[in-house]
Design a protein around this motif. Structure first.
Motif, PDB file in Angstrom:
ATOM      1  N   THR A   2       0.837  -1.193   0.000  1.00  9.01           N
ATOM      2  CA  THR A   2       0.000   0.000   0.000  1.00  9.01           C
ATOM      3  C   THR A   2       0.871   1.241   0.000  1.00  9.01           C
ATOM      4  N   SER A   3       0.592   2.146  -0.899  1.00 10.65           N
ATOM      5  CA  SER A   3       1.398   3.351  -1.044  1.00 10.65           C
ATOM      6  C   SER A   3       0.918   4.431  -0.081  1.00 10.65           C
ATOM      7  N   LEU A   4       1.842   4.972   0.711  1.00 10.68           N
ATOM      8  CA  LEU A   4       1.506   6.064   1.610  1.00 10.68           C
ATOM      9  C   LEU A   4       1.445   7.364   0.820  1.00 10.68           C
ATOM     10  N   VAL A   5       0.354   8.107   0.999  1.00  9.96           N
ATOM     11  CA  VAL A   5       0.176   9.395   0.334  1.00  9.96           C
ATOM     12  C   VAL A   5       0.149  10.489   1.393  1.00  9.96           C
ATOM     13  N   THR A   6       1.033  11.459   1.262  1.00  6.49           N
ATOM     14  CA  THR A   6       1.018  12.635   2.127  1.00  6.49           C
ATOM     15  C   THR A   6       0.066  13.677   1.543  1.00  6.49           C
ATOM     16  N   VAL A   7      -0.821  14.174   2.394  1.00  5.12           N
ATOM     17  CA  VAL A   7      -1.723  15.264   2.008  1.00  5.12           C
ATOM     18  C   VAL A   7      -1.439  16.435   2.943  1.00  5.12           C
ATOM     19  N   ALA A  32      -4.075   4.516   3.209  1.00  5.13           N
ATOM     20  CA  ALA A  32      -2.727   4.821   3.703  1.00  5.13           C
ATOM     21  C   ALA A  32      -2.412   6.292   3.453  1.00  5.13           C
ATOM     22  N   ILE A  33      -2.709   7.120   4.447  1.00  3.23           N
ATOM     23  CA  ILE A  33      -2.591   8.569   4.295  1.00  3.23           C
ATOM     24  C   ILE A  33      -1.819   9.159   5.463  1.00  3.23           C
ATOM     25  N   GLU A  34      -0.917  10.061   5.158  1.00  2.00           N
ATOM     26  CA  GLU A  34      -0.281  10.924   6.145  1.00  2.00           C
ATOM     27  C   GLU A  34      -0.834  12.321   5.900  1.00  2.00           C
ATOM     28  N   LEU A  35      -1.581  12.836   6.862  1.00  2.00           N
ATOM     29  CA  LEU A  35      -2.188  14.155   6.729  1.00  2.00           C
ATOM     30  C   LEU A  35      -1.402  15.153   7.566  1.00  2.00           C
ATOM     31  N   ILE A  36      -0.830  16.163   6.909  1.00  2.00           N
ATOM     32  CA  ILE A  36      -0.064  17.196   7.602  1.00  2.00           C
ATOM     33  C   ILE A  36      -0.847  18.501   7.518  1.00  2.00           C
ATOM     34  N   GLN A  82       6.514  12.036   4.535  1.00  2.00           N
ATOM     35  CA  GLN A  82       7.055  10.684   4.512  1.00  2.00           C
ATOM     36  C   GLN A  82       6.432   9.819   3.416  1.00  2.00           C
ATOM     37  N   GLY A  83       5.438  10.329   2.717  1.00  2.00           N
ATOM     38  CA  GLY A  83       4.728   9.526   1.744  1.00  2.00           C
ATOM     39  C   GLY A  83       5.532   9.231   0.493  1.00  2.00           C
ATOM     40  N   GLU A  84       5.155   8.150  -0.183  1.00  2.00           N
ATOM     41  CA  GLU A  84       5.700   7.883  -1.509  1.00  2.00           C
ATOM     42  C   GLU A  84       5.194   8.947  -2.484  1.00  2.00           C
ATOM     43  N   PHE A  85       3.939   9.375  -2.249  1.00  2.00           N
ATOM     44  CA  PHE A  85       3.318  10.411  -3.066  1.00  2.00           C
ATOM     45  C   PHE A  85       2.907  11.578  -2.179  1.00  2.00           C
ATOM     46  N   ILE A  86       2.621  12.695  -2.834  1.00  2.00           N
ATOM     47  CA  ILE A  86       2.193  13.879  -2.085  1.00  2.00           C
ATOM     48  C   ILE A  86       1.203  14.673  -2.925  1.00  2.00           C
ATOM     49  N   THR A  87       0.234  15.261  -2.256  1.00  2.00           N
ATOM     50  CA  THR A  87      -0.705  16.164  -2.896  1.00  2.00           C
ATOM     51  C   THR A  87      -1.221  17.137  -1.845  1.00  2.00           C
ATOM     52  N   GLY A  88      -1.842  18.217  -2.294  1.00  2.00           N
ATOM     53  CA  GLY A  88      -2.325  19.224  -1.359  1.00  2.00           C
ATOM     54  C   GLY A  88      -3.822  19.404  -1.427  1.00  2.00           C
ATOM     55  N   LEU A  89      -4.335  20.108  -0.433  1.00  2.00           N
ATOM     56  CA  LEU A  89      -5.754  20.456  -0.376  1.00  2.00           C
ATOM     57  C   LEU A  89      -5.864  21.819   0.294  1.00  2.00           C
ATOM     58  N   PHE A 157      -0.660  15.853  -8.071  1.00  2.00           N
ATOM     59  CA  PHE A 157      -0.300  14.601  -7.399  1.00  2.00           C
ATOM     60  C   PHE A 157       1.055  14.191  -7.946  1.00  2.00           C
ATOM     61  N   THR A 158       2.041  14.093  -7.064  1.00  2.00           N
ATOM     62  CA  THR A 158       3.389  13.766  -7.497  1.00  2.00           C
ATOM     63  C   THR A 158       4.131  13.101  -6.338  1.00  2.00           C
ATOM     64  N   THR A 159       5.443  13.153  -6.336  1.00  2.00           N
ATOM     65  CA  THR A 159       6.222  12.608  -5.227  1.00  2.00           C
ATOM     66  C   THR A 159       6.905  13.744  -4.474  1.00  2.00           C
ATOM     67  N   PRO A 160       7.166  13.560  -3.187  1.00  2.00           N
ATOM     68  CA  PRO A 160       7.905  14.591  -2.458  1.00  2.00           C
ATOM     69  C   PRO A 160       9.263  14.894  -3.085  1.00  2.00           C
ATOM     70  N   ALA A 161       9.923  13.858  -3.591  1.00  2.00           N
ATOM     71  CA  ALA A 161      11.246  14.056  -4.189  1.00  2.00           C
ATOM     72  C   ALA A 161      11.172  14.983  -5.397  1.00  2.00           C
ATOM     73  N   ARG A 162      10.134  14.837  -6.205  1.00  2.00           N
ATOM     74  CA  ARG A 162      10.017  15.680  -7.400  1.00  2.00           C
ATOM     75  C   ARG A 162       9.695  17.127  -7.019  1.00  2.00           C
TER      76      ARG A 162
END
Length: 288
Positions: A2-7, A32-36, A82-89, A157-162
Motif C-alpha cells: 500500500t502506497s503512503l500518500v502525504t496530504v 494509507a494517508i499521512e495528513l499534515i 514521509q509519503g511515496e506520493f504527495i498532494t495538497g488540499l 499529485f506527485t512525489t515529495p522528491a520531485r
C-alpha cells in the motif's frame, strides 16, 4: 504494498471549513494517508481540533505562532513528508472519496508504460453557490503551454522528491504560487497528465477570501515576478496578460490588448475587451 500518500493542508482561522476538508481526506477509499496540517498562526481552536484527530489517524500538526504565509507553510509540510506520493488540499475545498485511489492507479499505469511525466492533475468541480462548473479540462499540460495559462489548477499529485527537486513553493510570490510551482515542476520532470476523474471540489461560495478577491496590485505584482522568472523572451506575455484580464479588479491597457490581439490564442479575448472599451487608454504595458 500500500502506497503512503502525504496530504498537506495549510490553514489559518477557518476551522469550520477545515473540518470538512479533513473529513474528505480521512474518508478516502485509499486508506494509507499521512495528513499534515499547518496551522499558520491560527487562534480559533484549530490546533485543539487537529490534536483530537491524532489518536485515531496519521495526522501531524505544524503550528506557527506567527503566520509565515501559505507558500512557506506548504514547504514546511513538504520538508517532513514521509509519503511515496504527495498532494495538497486548500482548507476550503474537498476531495471526492475516490481521488487518491484514482491518482495512484493512473500513476502506476503510466509508470509501467515507461512514460516520462512530472505529475498528475484532475478536473475541478467548482461550486459557485448556485452554479457548478468544471475547470482544468486539458488532457495534458506541457511546459510551453503552462507558461501562458495555468492548465493544472491549484493541486497536483506527485512525489515529495520531485517537488523538492523543483525547489518547492516560492514564498516571494504574492499570488499565483501554485501556477509558478507547477511550471518549474513540469519544466524539471516532464508534462502533467489529467486523470479526468472530477475528484476535487472547489468551493468559491463561502465568505472567506480567495485569490479572485485579492487586490489587483498584488496580482499584478505576482504576474511581474512570474514574467521575470519564466518570460522566455516574451513568448509567455500574451497568455499572462489574458490570465490577468480574467480578474474583474484588473483593467489591462490598450497596449496589453494589442499584444494579445497579435496571438491567435488570445485574440478573441482582446477584441472583446476592445469592443467593450474595457481598457486603460495607454500603450504602457502592465508587465513592462
Amino acid at each position: 504494498m500500500t502506497s503512503l500518500v502525504t496530504v498537506y493542508i495549510p490553514t489559518k482561522n477557518r476551522l469550520s471549513l477545515l473540518r470538512r476538508a479533513v473529513q474528505s481526506v480521512l474518508g478516502q477509499t485509499h486508506g494509507a494517508i499521512e495528513l499534515i496540517i499547518v496551522s499558520d498562526g491560527s487562534t480559533d481552536g484549530t490546533c485543539d481540533y487537529v490534536r483530537s484527530l491524532q489518536q485515531h489517524a496519521n495526522v501531524k500538526l505544524i503550528h506557527n505562532d506567527t503566520s509565515v504565509g501559505a507558500c512557506a507553510a506548504r514547504n514546511q509540510a513538504l520538508d517532513i513528508a514521509q509519503g511515496e506520493f504527495i498532494t495538497g488540499l486548500d482548507d476550503d475545498d474537498m476531495f471526492m472519496p475516490h481521488r487518491l485511489e484514482r491518482f495512484i492507479a493512473a500513476w502506476r499505469t503510466r509508470e509501467a508504460a515507461g512514460e516520462r511525466f512530472s505529475c498528475l492533475f484532475d478536473r475541478r468541480i467548482v461550486d459557485q453557490g448556485g452554479a457548478v462548473t468544471l475547470a482544468n479540462a486539458a488532457p495534458v499540460a506541457g511546459y510551453e503551454e503552462m507558461l501562458g495559462e495555468n492548465l493544472i489548477g491549484n493541486q497536483v499529485f506527485t512525489t515529495p522528491a520531485r517537488m523538492r527537486a523543483a525547489g518547492g513553493f516560492d514564498a516571494a510570490m504574492p499570488a499565483w504560487q501554485d501556477w509558478e510551482m507547477w511550471v518549474r515542476l513540469v519544466q524539471h520532470g516532464g508534462p502533467a497528465h489529467n486523470i479526468g476523474a472530477n475528484s476535487y471540489l472547489m468551493d468559491v461560495s463561502h465568505e472567506f477570501e480567495r485569490i479572485t478577491l485579492k487586490s489587483g496590485d498584488r496580482i499584478i505584482q505576482a504576474a511581474k515576478l512570474f514574467y521575470a522568472k519564466h518570460g522566455q523572451g516574451g513568448r509567455a506575455l500574451p497568455g499572462l496578460l489574458n490570465s490577468l484580464g480574467a480578474y474583474p479588479q484588473i483593467r489591462l491597457s490598450l497596449g496589453d490588448l494589442m499584444v494579445m490581439a497579435g496571438t491567435p490564442a488570445t485574440r478573441r479575448h482582446a477584441l472583446r475587451q476592445l469592443r467593450r472599451r474595457q481598457f486603460k487608454p495607454t500603450m504602457a504595458g502592465t508587465l513592462a
